[in-house]
Design a protein around this motif. Structure first.
Motif, PDB file in Angstrom:
ATOM      1  N   ASN A  26      -2.356 -51.642 -33.040  1.00 50.04           N
ATOM      2  CA  ASN A  26      -2.107 -52.010 -34.393  1.00 50.04           C
ATOM      3  C   ASN A  26      -1.788 -51.069 -35.340  1.00 50.04           C
ATOM      4  O   ASN A  26      -1.634 -51.193 -36.672  1.00 50.04           O
ATOM      5  CB  ASN A  26      -3.187 -52.999 -34.976  1.00 50.04           C
ATOM      6  N   ALA A  27      -1.657 -50.012 -34.804  1.00 51.58           N
ATOM      7  CA  ALA A  27      -1.352 -48.402 -35.861  1.00 51.58           C
ATOM      8  C   ALA A  27      -0.033 -48.197 -35.797  1.00 51.58           C
ATOM      9  O   ALA A  27       0.352 -47.670 -37.060  1.00 51.58           O
ATOM     10  CB  ALA A  27      -2.271 -47.386 -35.112  1.00 51.58           C
ATOM     11  N   TRP A  28       0.903 -48.502 -34.894  1.00 49.96           N
ATOM     12  CA  TRP A  28       2.222 -47.887 -35.017  1.00 49.96           C
ATOM     13  C   TRP A  28       3.182 -48.823 -34.347  1.00 49.96           C
ATOM     14  O   TRP A  28       2.838 -49.354 -33.434  1.00 49.96           O
ATOM     15  CB  TRP A  28       2.188 -46.545 -34.377  1.00 49.96           C
ATOM     16  N   ALA A  29       4.299 -49.098 -35.123  1.00 49.90           N
ATOM     17  CA  ALA A  29       5.493 -49.724 -34.507  1.00 49.90           C
ATOM     18  C   ALA A  29       6.616 -49.234 -34.967  1.00 49.90           C
ATOM     19  O   ALA A  29       6.936 -48.811 -36.020  1.00 49.90           O
ATOM     20  CB  ALA A  29       5.584 -51.305 -34.783  1.00 49.90           C
ATOM     21  N   GLU A  30       7.586 -49.020 -33.716  1.00 45.78           N
ATOM     22  CA  GLU A  30       8.993 -48.592 -33.901  1.00 45.78           C
ATOM     23  C   GLU A  30       9.792 -49.527 -33.750  1.00 45.78           C
ATOM     24  O   GLU A  30      10.082 -50.221 -32.716  1.00 45.78           O
ATOM     25  CB  GLU A  30       9.297 -47.249 -33.220  1.00 45.78           C
ATOM     26  N   PHE A  31      11.140 -49.639 -34.540  1.00 47.31           N
ATOM     27  CA  PHE A  31      12.143 -50.396 -34.435  1.00 47.31           C
ATOM     28  C   PHE A  31      13.345 -49.718 -34.081  1.00 47.31           C
ATOM     29  O   PHE A  31      13.734 -48.786 -34.889  1.00 47.31           O
ATOM     30  CB  PHE A  31      12.317 -51.409 -35.324  1.00 47.31           C
ATOM     31  N   ASP A  32      14.522 -50.283 -33.273  1.00 50.37           N
ATOM     32  CA  ASP A  32      15.839 -49.489 -32.870  1.00 50.37           C
ATOM     33  C   ASP A  32      16.673 -50.127 -33.919  1.00 50.37           C
ATOM     34  O   ASP A  32      16.880 -51.465 -33.849  1.00 50.37           O
ATOM     35  CB  ASP A  32      16.040 -49.735 -31.573  1.00 50.37           C
ATOM     36  N   LEU A  33      16.985 -49.463 -34.669  1.00 51.87           N
ATOM     37  CA  LEU A  33      18.447 -49.944 -35.496  1.00 51.87           C
ATOM     38  C   LEU A  33      19.571 -49.360 -35.041  1.00 51.87           C
ATOM     39  O   LEU A  33      20.581 -48.927 -36.170  1.00 51.87           O
ATOM     40  CB  LEU A  33      18.007 -49.437 -36.923  1.00 51.87           C
ATOM     41  N   GLY A  34      19.969 -49.077 -33.833  1.00 45.76           N
ATOM     42  CA  GLY A  34      21.218 -48.410 -33.449  1.00 45.76           C
ATOM     43  C   GLY A  34      21.146 -46.774 -33.503  1.00 45.76           C
ATOM     44  O   GLY A  34      20.606 -46.282 -32.871  1.00 45.76           O
ATOM     45  N   GLU A  35      21.700 -46.214 -34.685  1.00 47.44           N
ATOM     46  CA  GLU A  35      21.867 -44.867 -34.779  1.00 47.44           C
ATOM     47  C   GLU A  35      20.406 -44.354 -35.437  1.00 47.44           C
ATOM     48  O   GLU A  35      20.332 -43.105 -35.586  1.00 47.44           O
ATOM     49  CB  GLU A  35      23.097 -44.640 -35.513  1.00 47.44           C
TER      50      GLU A  35
END
Length: 94
Positions: free
Chosen positions: A11-20
């Motif tokens: 529940n501490a960290w989330a990363e999302f891919d936005l292309g570049e």
């Protein structure tokens, strides 16, 4: 918001891919105290602002005003759970 989840750590960290680029969210540690909202805004470009408005409403997200029409496009401001304002932007198509 249509982001592709790249990585999550409990529940501490989330990363999302936005292309570049990558967009990350971090849960503020309780020992740092309550978040103090600021006037800084982050804007995300979308293809269909009305569709996003309906989606936010379906999630119970607090909207700040209505969709605003500007010469360069449309803006929709909303609030995150900590009181920060974010915006969606739909570019004016020529």
């Amino acid at each position: 918001m249509g982001f592709e989840l790249k990585f999550i750590d409990g529940n501490a960290w989330a990363e999302f891919d936005l292309g570049e680029t990558t967009f990350a969210l971090l849960q503020r540690p309780a020992e740092k105290g309550k978040v103090q909202p600021a006037k800084t805004r982050i804007m995300f470009e979308v293809n269909d602002i009305e569709k996003m408005r309906r989606y936010l409403i379906s999630l119970g997200v607090k909207l700040i005003g209505v969709v605003k029409e500007e010469p360069y496009g449309k803006l929709l401001t909303f609030e995150d759970p900590d009181g920060h304002w974010l915006e969606f932007f739909e570019n004016k198509r020529t």
